[in-house]
Design a protein around this motif. Sequence first.
Motif, mmCIF file in Angstrom:
data_model
loop_
_atom_site.group_PDB
_atom_site.id
_atom_site.type_symbol
_atom_site.label_atom_id
_atom_site.label_comp_id
_atom_site.label_asym_id
_atom_site.label_seq_id
_atom_site.Cartn_x
_atom_site.Cartn_y
_atom_site.Cartn_z
ATOM 1 N N VAL A 1 8.796 -70.855 17.922
ATOM 2 C CA VAL A 1 7.952 -69.689 18.122
ATOM 3 C C VAL A 1 6.800 -70.139 19.012
ATOM 4 C CG1 VAL A 1 6.695 -70.069 15.939
ATOM 5 C CG2 VAL A 1 6.643 -67.822 17.052
ATOM 6 N N MET A 2 6.624 -69.481 20.124
ATOM 7 C CA MET A 2 5.582 -69.818 21.089
ATOM 8 C C MET A 2 5.663 -71.305 21.479
ATOM 9 S SD MET A 2 4.468 -66.810 21.411
ATOM 10 C CE MET A 2 3.164 -67.028 22.582
ATOM 11 N N ARG B 1 9.740 -62.669 14.586
ATOM 12 C CA ARG B 1 8.981 -62.293 15.786
ATOM 13 C C ARG B 1 8.748 -63.483 16.713
ATOM 14 N NH1 ARG B 1 5.009 -58.193 17.002
ATOM 15 N NH2 ARG B 1 5.125 -57.499 14.846
ATOM 16 N N GLY B 2 9.181 -63.350 17.947
ATOM 17 C CA GLY B 2 8.950 -64.377 18.952
ATOM 18 C C GLY B 2 9.864 -65.589 18.852
ATOM 19 N N ILE C 1 4.561 -59.198 21.178
ATOM 20 C CA ILE C 1 6.023 -59.271 21.343
ATOM 21 C C ILE C 1 6.700 -58.266 20.435
ATOM 22 C CG2 ILE C 1 8.055 -60.748 21.018
ATOM 23 C CD1 ILE C 1 6.301 -63.134 21.814
ATOM 24 N N LEU D 1 1.678 -63.461 20.610
ATOM 25 C CA LEU D 1 2.802 -63.251 19.701
ATOM 26 C C LEU D 1 2.787 -61.834 19.117
ATOM 27 C CD1 LEU D 1 5.234 -64.369 18.125
ATOM 28 C CD2 LEU D 1 3.615 -65.221 16.409
ATOM 29 N N GLU E 1 12.784 -68.090 19.422
ATOM 30 C CA GLU E 1 13.702 -68.438 20.507
ATOM 31 C C GLU E 1 14.503 -69.649 20.059
ATOM 32 O OE1 GLU E 1 11.205 -69.184 23.884
ATOM 33 O OE2 GLU E 1 10.939 -67.059 24.288
#
Length: 118
Positions: A31-32, A14-15, A118, A115, A17
Amino acid sequence: MQKVDIEKHLSGLRGSESSYPFGPEALVFKVMGKMFALVSQLDDIPRVTLKCAPADGEVLTSQFKSITPGYYMNKRHWITILLTGEVSESMLIELANGSYSLVVSKLTKSKKQELEQI
């Protein structure tokens, strides 16, 4: 586990990138905006670097030849795993998920809430 498999798993969190902020040699997962994994791209034997609790890192580096303190990272909080097959796929997934969870646990309350959306 193959490099492509761990990259697929890391990108599915999750989240998550990914980008190449250090050049084409290292695919970084965040993440974030906070890094939780780095996968080497040009090495003969691929390696993945993950965040871990210091005590866990000490145990893992003493038990596995393919796990060393984090390459080019804070060696107390990061481990590097050579993808030679010594570390099982399930353990590698567990370590990757643990790295992600450690980073998420340190996010601010507002970032955690963001988060969750998302």
